[in-house]
Design an enzyme around this catalytic site. Structure first.
Site, PDB file in Angstrom:
ATOM      1  N   GLU A  56       0.828  -1.208   0.000  1.00 53.62           N
ATOM      2  CA  GLU A  56       0.000   0.000   0.000  1.00 53.62           C
ATOM      3  C   GLU A  56       0.863   1.259   0.000  1.00 53.62           C
ATOM      4  OE1 GLU A  56      -2.669  -0.835  -1.052  1.00 53.62           O
ATOM      5  OE2 GLU A  56      -4.209  -0.576   0.488  1.00 53.62           O
ATOM      6  N   THR A 105      -5.414  10.563  -5.758  1.00 51.18           N
ATOM      7  CA  THR A 105      -5.391  10.385  -4.308  1.00 51.18           C
ATOM      8  C   THR A 105      -4.927  11.663  -3.627  1.00 51.18           C
ATOM      9  OG1 THR A 105      -4.780   8.101  -4.725  1.00 51.18           O
ATOM     10  CG2 THR A 105      -4.561   8.855  -2.467  1.00 51.18           C
TER      11      THR A 105
END
Lengths: 308, 308
Positions: free
Chosen positions: A130, A183
């Site tokens: 991640e 993001t």
């Protein structure tokens, strides 16, 4: 076992009032991954179907996560692993595409090695994937991808993950508008401070949601699926969000929210029929906007990454 | 029934991460109240033992709460009730003295009338007493006083109260320093905004605490009994707070917090023996400060106001 094939579930993070702490895994949406033991030490990725993603293990979340696991094994293991991924989750959808790959790699390897690592350790390895994907080693997608069901990340230091029971009639309907939200943008627009009053509402709702999940109280789950803090801010990045949310609620969904940092919109419903009706209405409604979009309907996964 | 006597439990509100939403009732600390049906309509308070409090029903929380109930009954009931209170909880202690009186009056009358009202309706009446006592019609003490155990006030509009199960080995140790903290002061020093990061910690912990209460996971309860938002601010009003907290945790308490808005300090422990050991150490430590103080040890009450 020398080789296995696993299902790597898609996940919804930031479940309404559970921003940054509560996620869930989907039973019917996910990637498939084949992992083989190899004589040569290290990790290789021999094939990626379905998406154009790097085979270089330093630039692929599955590779990075698997290498974090291998590093922890150290000298106690001399071989390696080859990974072949069939991506079915679209990257950037907000339903945990990178998490599925990272989780699948580490949970699959752990199974090939006969489970030397705890689930929390696996989450820690997958978090490295991640970190590659988003710059932040967050656990809210990899935790449900590995443990299944609903998971609560109570704390990061130390990492404390609690599996929360999943009422069996809970279904997710997901609408994925084919737009890209960076993001960085979805982070940037968040405020660093919130009012104490909205905080109190949020933890009251999270308490209610957890209680509802333990007691199969679908009405309580529905009343608790509120987010007064993040949703009002982030939803402006998702075209048609408010309308589609109202339509889903009117059609009987228990609650609606933004999956992860979007753009996917999720609805939770009691029972498959309601979830399907909700999907239809969301579809009809979104279809008028003119954007391309995907839809999924899935029960919540009782288990995380598992053999197929 | 023409007359009854009830136990009215003391309560801890603002249980750590559950600021403004989570409270609990004590089994062994509370008032006693005798309520009689009267021919004359309306509410009278004939006697208050133990504390110097007004008998005038408009200036007594029990009176105000009981009158709110009677008003709701309207013309369907022609008589009245007389209340005699034996106060054992000191007003201003932060363990729900006013809530015990308000809850006892309405739950007692409801029982004399054979339960015309739901528990949520009773909480609503009792909240009128809280409004008289503190200016705010809050439910975090009256809800556990009426329902027993742990209660979560998920929302006020509409009022939504959820009873959370209580692990049977959970004991509270309470230290009540005999100082007066003005409610206005303990409110004034709170900030109206908090960081998003501290909010996330808080709802992660509340989720963990609720999960721990459902699963009798005392360690999880202990890990979750943290409050990064209110405790650091309000504890400065309580002399010796930090030291006594550290002593209690070292002695084995699961967690320590401020009861309500103080000045009482509570510790939760697994098992009576630990709670007693914690009490001893808290006592020895606080004794050196030179302030007068009371101590209580009690299991969590499984039931709220009840017949004795």
């Amino acid at each position: 076992m020398e080789e296995l094939k696993v299902f790597c579930p898609a996940t919804i993070a930031n479940v309404s009032c559970g921003f940054d702490v509560l996620g869930l895994a989907l039973a019917k949406v996910g990637d498939e991954m084949t992992i083989k033991k190899t004589r040569e030490p290290g990790i290789t990725i021999s094939k990626i179907e379905g998406q154009d993603l790097p085979l270089d293990t330093d630039h692929n979340v599955a590779g990075v996560a698997a290498k974090a696991l291998l590093q922890q094994l150290g000298d106690s293991y001399h071989g390696g692993f080859d990974i072949a991924i069939h991506k079915k989750i679209k990257p950037g959808s907000g339903i945990g595409s990178s998490a599925a790959s990272a989780a699948g790699a580490v949970a699959g390897i752990n199974q090939l090695l006969d489970h030397p690592f705890s689930q929390t350790a696996l989450v820690r390895f997958a978090m490295q994937g991640e970190k590659l994907a988003s710059g932040v080693a967050h656990a809210d997608n990899v935790a449900p991808a590995i443990l299944g069901g609903f998971t609560l990340v109570r704390s990061y230091e130390p990492l404390d993950i609690i599996k929360i029971p999943t009422p069996s009639l809970l279904y997710a309907t997901i609408l994925h508008p084919q737009i890209e939200i960076k993001t960085a943008d979805s982070r940037k627009i968040l405020k660093t401070s919130i009012t104490l009053q909205s905080g109190i509402k949020q933890w009251g709702n999270l308490g209610g949601l957890i209680a509802g999940l333990y007691t199969n109280d679908y009405e309580l789950i529905g009343r608790s699926l509120e987010d007064h803090i993040i949703e009002p801010i982030r939803s402006i990045l998702i075209p048609g969000y408010d309308i589609v949310k109202q339509v889903a609620l009117k059609t009987g969904a228990l609650g609606v929210g933004i999956s992860g940092s979007g753009p996917s919109i999720f609805a939770l419903s009691k029972g498959k029929e309601t979830a399907e009706r909700v999907a239809e209405k969301m579809y009809d409604n979104y279809d008028t906007i003119g954007l391309e979009f995907d839809m999924h309907i899935s029960p919540i996964a009782s288990q995380g990454v598992h053999l197929i």
